[in-house]
Structure formats: C-alpha cells, structure tokens
Design an enzyme around this catalytic site. Structure first.
Site, short mmCIF file in Angstrom:
data_model
loop_
_atom_site.label_atom_id
_atom_site.label_comp_id
_atom_site.label_asym_id
_atom_site.label_seq_id
_atom_site.Cartn_x
_atom_site.Cartn_y
_atom_site.Cartn_z
CG ASP A 42 -1.94 -1.14 1.14
OD1 ASP A 42 -2.30 -1.54 0.01
OD2 ASP A 42 -2.34 -1.63 2.20
CG ASP A 54 8.90 -21.83 5.41
OD1 ASP A 54 8.39 -22.63 4.61
OD2 ASP A 54 9.72 -22.17 6.28
CB CYS A 116 13.17 -27.40 7.85
SG CYS A 116 14.09 -27.15 6.32
#
Length: 180
Positions: A42, A54, A116
C-alpha cells in the site's frame, strides 16, 4: 494466519528487486510470504496483519532434503551444508527476510518465522538479532501449539522446536513476533 476475505500475496525476490508472483483473494485463506526487497505494501510499510517468513535455511533438519545425500553422496554434505561462506550469506538473507517481513506489519500485527534447521544460528540467533535491534518487536506465545503439540521450548522465550525423534516430522523451529 487465516481470516475470511484476506489478501494472499506471495512476492518473489529476483536479482533486480521483488515482484509479486501470486496475488489472490479468498474467503478462507490468508498468508503473506515476503521476499527480499518487497517494500510496496500500500505504498509503504506496515500494512499487514499477518506475515509468514518461512526462511531459506540449510535444511539440515529436513528428512526429505537429507535423503538427497543418498544420491549426491554423503561426502558432499560438508560442502553443501556447512560451507562457512554459504552459512554467512544464508544468515544475512535470513536477517533481511525477517527484518523486511517485520517492516510489513501494522502495529499489533504478527509475524511467524520458521526454518527446518537444527542450527541456533539460523533460528534463535536470527530472532534474537531482530529483538535486539527493533524495540517494537516482541516474541509472543504461539497459542495452543505450545504444550499441545510434540515440541519443546526453543532458546528464546515463546519459541518452539519440533525434533524428528519426538514429533515424527522433520525438524522445525517456529517463532511468533508481534509488532507493538
């Protein structure tokens, strides 16, 4: 991260800057994936209720990724995963992704950072780095996950870790950060 009518946006981070690779509206899904350099929410910062980072990592806790070494040869593990220059670049990328993701939050918004990896340098150290440099950032409880799922506390308050032996999944680190 879900609420009705949310905007789903997944920017990519090509060498010349970030361009959206997917954008859609859904009545049941909400997610934001922030790639490096995406600062066009915006027209500026701080427009999102939720951000998911992630982050790229060494994948040393991913059973699926580790299985690839059967084909590649385990003698390549050190060069592919533990190379010092690669780790330094990866940690810089993780800090950039986390910082950029945090800047996209509105006050009261929440960011989830995950990898991970087993490595504290890619998990707790990256989150701690943000908390030390950003006075508006605070780790907050993850909610029903902590205590209800097969995970243990991480090395920063309110973070959690899943480990293959206890969770029967790949390793996973999760931190939830709120913008005050």
């Amino acid at each position: 991260l879900l609420h009705a009518g949310a905007l789903v946006r997944a920017p990519d981070a090509p060498p010349t800057g970030s361009q959206p690779i997917a954008e859609a509206r859904s009545s049941s899904t909400a997610a934001l994936c922030v790639g490096g350099g995406d600062r066009h929410v915006d027209g500026g910062y701080g427009g999102y209720d939720r951000v998911l980072v992630d982050a790229e990592c060494t994948h040393d806790g991913s059973v699926k990724h580790l299985a690839k070494f059967a084909a590649w040869g385990w003698e390549t593990f050190e060069a592919r995963v533990l190379d010092a220059a690669r780790l330094t670049n990866l940690e810089a990328l993780q800090r950039s992704l986390l910082s950029n993701g945090f800047e996209q939050l509105r006050p009261g918004g929440e960011l989830v950072y995950s990898t991970c990896s087993f490595a504290r340098r890619q998990n707790e150290d990256i989150v701690r780095w943000l908390l030390e440099r950003e006075p508006r950032a605070a780790c907050v409880p993850i909610g029903p996950l902590a205590g209800a799922a097969p995970c243990r506390p991480g090395g920063v308050e309110h973070t959690v870790r899943f480990e293959p032996c206890s969770s029967r999944t790949s390793a996973l680190f999760i931190a939830k950060v709120c913008r005050r």
